[in-house]
Motif scaffolding. Structure first.
Motif, PDB file in Angstrom:
ATOM      1  N   SER A 150     -27.874  43.652 -31.242  1.00 36.56           N
ATOM      2  CA  SER A 150     -29.294  43.486 -31.525  1.00 36.56           C
ATOM      3  C   SER A 150     -30.177  43.413 -30.506  1.00 36.56           C
ATOM      4  CB  SER A 150     -29.491  41.968 -32.259  1.00 36.56           C
ATOM      5  OG  SER A 150     -29.198  41.038 -31.017  1.00 36.56           O
ATOM      6  N   LEU A 151     -31.447  44.207 -30.753  1.00 33.33           N
ATOM      7  CA  LEU A 151     -32.383  44.346 -29.556  1.00 33.33           C
ATOM      8  C   LEU A 151     -33.720  43.500 -30.222  1.00 33.33           C
ATOM      9  CD1 LEU A 151     -33.802  45.401 -27.140  1.00 33.33           C
ATOM     10  CD2 LEU A 151     -33.988  47.397 -28.362  1.00 33.33           C
ATOM     11  N   SER A 152     -34.419  42.903 -29.723  1.00 35.63           N
ATOM     12  CA  SER A 152     -35.880  42.187 -29.958  1.00 35.63           C
ATOM     13  C   SER A 152     -36.627  41.988 -28.880  1.00 35.63           C
ATOM     14  CB  SER A 152     -35.446  40.922 -30.799  1.00 35.63           C
ATOM     15  OG  SER A 152     -35.018  39.973 -29.784  1.00 35.63           O
ATOM     16  N   PHE A 153     -37.968  42.203 -29.197  1.00 35.13           N
ATOM     17  CA  PHE A 153     -38.872  41.875 -28.038  1.00 35.13           C
ATOM     18  C   PHE A 153     -40.219  41.567 -28.845  1.00 35.13           C
ATOM     19  CE2 PHE A 153     -39.697  46.464 -29.437  1.00 35.13           C
ATOM     20  CZ  PHE A 153     -41.221  46.394 -29.748  1.00 35.13           C
ATOM     21  N   GLU A 154     -41.176  40.950 -28.113  1.00 33.39           N
ATOM     22  CA  GLU A 154     -42.346  40.193 -28.422  1.00 33.39           C
ATOM     23  C   GLU A 154     -43.436  41.005 -27.602  1.00 33.39           C
ATOM     24  OE1 GLU A 154     -44.710  35.825 -29.370  1.00 33.39           O
ATOM     25  OE2 GLU A 154     -43.188  36.036 -27.971  1.00 33.39           O
ATOM     26  N   MET A 155     -44.511  41.368 -28.533  1.00 36.82           N
ATOM     27  CA  MET A 155     -45.586  41.737 -27.955  1.00 36.82           C
ATOM     28  C   MET A 155     -46.960  40.919 -28.217  1.00 36.82           C
ATOM     29  SD  MET A 155     -47.138  45.647 -28.428  1.00 36.82           S
ATOM     30  CE  MET A 155     -47.888  45.468 -29.908  1.00 36.82           C
ATOM     31  N   ARG A 156     -47.530  40.611 -27.124  1.00 35.70           N
ATOM     32  CA  ARG A 156     -48.866  39.798 -27.244  1.00 35.70           C
ATOM     33  C   ARG A 156     -49.744  39.906 -26.035  1.00 35.70           C
ATOM     34  NH1 ARG A 156     -49.193  35.077 -28.657  1.00 35.70           N
ATOM     35  NH2 ARG A 156     -47.121  34.949 -30.006  1.00 35.70           N
ATOM     36  N   SER A 167     -37.562  43.448 -34.209  1.00 39.78           N
ATOM     37  CA  SER A 167     -35.979  42.990 -33.847  1.00 39.78           C
ATOM     38  C   SER A 167     -35.272  44.311 -34.609  1.00 39.78           C
ATOM     39  CB  SER A 167     -35.531  41.765 -34.274  1.00 39.78           C
ATOM     40  OG  SER A 167     -35.675  41.550 -35.618  1.00 39.78           O
ATOM     41  N   ILE A 168     -34.107  44.705 -34.200  1.00 38.28           N
ATOM     42  CA  ILE A 168     -33.212  45.422 -34.781  1.00 38.28           C
ATOM     43  C   ILE A 168     -31.671  45.042 -34.698  1.00 38.28           C
ATOM     44  CG2 ILE A 168     -33.203  47.291 -32.936  1.00 38.28           C
ATOM     45  CD1 ILE A 168     -32.645  49.618 -34.945  1.00 38.28           C
ATOM     46  N   VAL A 169     -31.186  45.172 -35.818  1.00 38.01           N
ATOM     47  CA  VAL A 169     -29.660  44.298 -35.801  1.00 38.01           C
ATOM     48  C   VAL A 169     -28.760  45.475 -36.567  1.00 38.01           C
ATOM     49  CG1 VAL A 169     -28.496  42.658 -36.648  1.00 38.01           C
ATOM     50  CG2 VAL A 169     -30.736  42.117 -36.062  1.00 38.01           C
ATOM     51  N   ALA A 170     -27.574  45.376 -35.918  1.00 39.43           N
ATOM     52  CA  ALA A 170     -26.544  46.169 -36.185  1.00 39.43           C
ATOM     53  C   ALA A 170     -25.214  45.591 -36.447  1.00 39.43           C
ATOM     54  CB  ALA A 170     -26.223  47.367 -35.386  1.00 39.43           C
ATOM     55  N   LYS A 171     -24.569  45.369 -37.534  1.00 40.72           N
ATOM     56  CA  LYS A 171     -23.567  44.769 -37.902  1.00 40.72           C
ATOM     57  C   LYS A 171     -22.177  45.667 -38.068  1.00 40.72           C
ATOM     58  CE  LYS A 171     -25.917  41.099 -40.310  1.00 40.72           C
ATOM     59  NZ  LYS A 171     -26.007  40.225 -41.538  1.00 40.72           N
ATOM     60  N   ARG A 172     -21.094  45.438 -37.299  1.00 39.83           N
ATOM     61  CA  ARG A 172     -19.901  46.077 -37.612  1.00 39.83           C
ATOM     62  C   ARG A 172     -18.859  45.490 -38.178  1.00 39.83           C
ATOM     63  NH1 ARG A 172     -22.090  46.937 -32.505  1.00 39.83           N
ATOM     64  NH2 ARG A 172     -22.487  49.108 -31.879  1.00 39.83           N
ATOM     65  N   LYS A 173     -17.665  46.038 -38.730  1.00 37.42           N
ATOM     66  CA  LYS A 173     -16.689  45.741 -39.252  1.00 37.42           C
ATOM     67  C   LYS A 173     -15.413  46.112 -38.406  1.00 37.42           C
ATOM     68  CE  LYS A 173     -17.929  45.185 -43.963  1.00 37.42           C
ATOM     69  NZ  LYS A 173     -17.749  45.273 -45.358  1.00 37.42           N
ATOM     70  N   TYR A 174     -14.512  44.956 -38.068  1.00 41.45           N
ATOM     71  CA  TYR A 174     -13.317  45.348 -37.317  1.00 41.45           C
ATOM     72  C   TYR A 174     -11.992  45.096 -37.924  1.00 41.45           C
ATOM     73  CZ  TYR A 174     -17.099  44.901 -33.760  1.00 41.45           C
ATOM     74  OH  TYR A 174     -18.393  44.835 -33.109  1.00 41.45           O
ATOM     75  N   ASN A 175     -11.297  46.143 -37.528  1.00 47.66           N
ATOM     76  CA  ASN A 175      -9.812  46.421 -38.357  1.00 47.66           C
ATOM     77  C   ASN A 175      -8.897  46.070 -37.242  1.00 47.66           C
ATOM     78  OD1 ASN A 175     -10.540  46.598 -41.312  1.00 47.66           O
ATOM     79  ND2 ASN A 175     -11.972  48.225 -40.082  1.00 47.66           N
ATOM     80  N   TYR A 176      -7.788  45.517 -37.447  1.00 54.79           N
ATOM     81  CA  TYR A 176      -6.806  45.105 -36.323  1.00 54.79           C
ATOM     82  C   TYR A 176      -5.460  45.501 -36.921  1.00 54.79           C
ATOM     83  CZ  TYR A 176      -9.814  42.293 -33.652  1.00 54.79           C
ATOM     84  OH  TYR A 176     -10.646  41.885 -32.810  1.00 54.79           O
ATOM     85  N   SER A 177      -4.760  46.518 -36.218  1.00 58.20           N
ATOM     86  CA  SER A 177      -3.378  46.953 -36.559  1.00 58.20           C
ATOM     87  C   SER A 177      -2.208  45.906 -36.053  1.00 58.20           C
ATOM     88  CB  SER A 177      -3.208  48.192 -36.256  1.00 58.20           C
ATOM     89  OG  SER A 177      -1.808  48.825 -36.128  1.00 58.20           O
TER      90      SER A 177
END
Length: 341
Positions: free
Chosen positions: A119-125, A218-228
């Motif tokens: 994620s990345l977020s910022f506030e502008m004022r 704010s911008i958010v990314a979600k990932r899915k992880y797979n294990y072998s």
């Protein structure tokens, strides 16, 4: 007597980029769980016998890196075609972003690997520097390395690049360059934001007259992880710490949220988050919020500071709120969400 690393020597890096962080936090944890199994049957007690309970890992070493930082041009790429900055240097958050874990970085005298931005977020004022916060997911162990201190580079910049041949401001100006004193962060008073719908600026539209007080992006990314299982049983796990890594990583969601504080909220909102005005047959299906970040100091020959970066959010209103108290004005806030993936 043990030595401590001071804040001045606690460099935060992502790849080869220095982060102008005001604070940072790195946390690492394992996934140990109790392993309890039935081993046999006891005729004496007429019941089951269990093994000696122990802790076993269920996944690899995982962690998070959070840091607050001051937004500056050094954090962004510059497009040579138009000279504009983009977010794609270290914060690759967009629809076509790669799901792979590519980043390598450090915090102080510790280096981490296999990190992906979350994620990345910022506030502008007004009357404040634009400070941001980023969060990364980290897989694998961290290793201790030598302390590295990288001061902010001041000097003569010719055509946007540091030129070491001019060691004074006078010589720099004579060569047609610009002398910079450290970083030039984004500043809230010089930056601005607009709210438009179907190309109509709601700040200048008489029926709406929306004036921005502050903006949280704010911008958010979600990932899915797979294990072998096979890969994690490899003998290398016995010799390399943190060797258990995700076998495959996929990007599941990317969304943008922008919360605006203003003198008004969005009127005539229907259940779909649209601005619907039945009296004038006006149906504005999407709001577009554009935030333009400008540098605090003017290093160019013009009268305005440079445009550092632009962020946008095109979507629908998900929530809004009105608040008033004694001795103050009525203040509204509304949140716009955009689904990128």
């Amino acid at each position: 007597m043990s030595a401590f690393t001071s804040f001045r020597n606690c460099l935060i890096e992502l790849g080869a980029t220095q982060i102008f962080a005001t604070s940072a936090n790195l946390s690492i944890e394992t996934s140990l769980q109790r392993d309890v199994r039935i081993e046999s049957y006891s005729e004496d007690t007429a019941g089951a016998l269990i093994n000696e309970p122990r802790l076993v890992p269920t996944a690899g070493v995982k962690g998070t890196l959070n840091f607050d930082f001051v937004i500056a041009s050094e954090h962004f790429n510059v497009d040579p075609a138009d000279g504009k900055n983009s977010i794609h240097k270290i914060f690759q958050l967009n629809k076509g972003m790669s799901p792979e874990l590519e980043k390598v970085g450090r915090i102080g005298n510790y280096r981490f690997f296999n990190a992906g931005i979350k994620s990345l977020s910022f506030e502008m004022r007004p009357f404040s520097l634009i400070k941001a916060r980023a969060e990364y997911e980290i897989f694998g162990s961290v290793v201790e390395v030598q302390t590295k201190s990288l001061p902010v580079q001041s000097g003569c910049y010719v055509n946007g690049a540091l030129d070491d041949s001019h060691q004074s401001e006078t010589a720099c100006n004579a060569a047609g360059g610009v002398w910079r004193y450290g970083i030039n962060p984004a500043e809230g008073l010089k930056s601005f934001g607009t709210v438009t719908a179907n190309g109509i600026n709601l700040a200048t539209q008489e029926n709406y007259d929306i004036q921005l007080i502050s903006a949280n992006y704010s911008i958010v990314a979600k990932r899915k992880y797979n294990y072998s299982i096979r890969a994690n049983e490899h003998p290398i796990n016995q010799f390399v710490p943190g060797a258990i890594m995700p076998y495959r990583v996929s990007l599941s969601e990317v969304e943008v949220n922008c919360n605006i504080s203003s003198n008004k909220i969005i009127p005539n909102m229907n259940e779909s988050g649209y601005l619907q005005n039945s009296f004038e047959s006006l149906n504005l299906r999407e709001l577009e919020i554009q935030l333009s970040l400008f540098e605090a100091r003017n290093f160019s020959t013009g009268s305005e500071s440079g445009n550092l970066a632009n962020f946008s959010c095109i979507g629908n209103v998900t929530s809004q709120n009105l608040e008033v108290s004694d001795g103050s004005y009525l203040v509204g806030s509304f949140n716009v969400m955009q689904v990128l993936k």
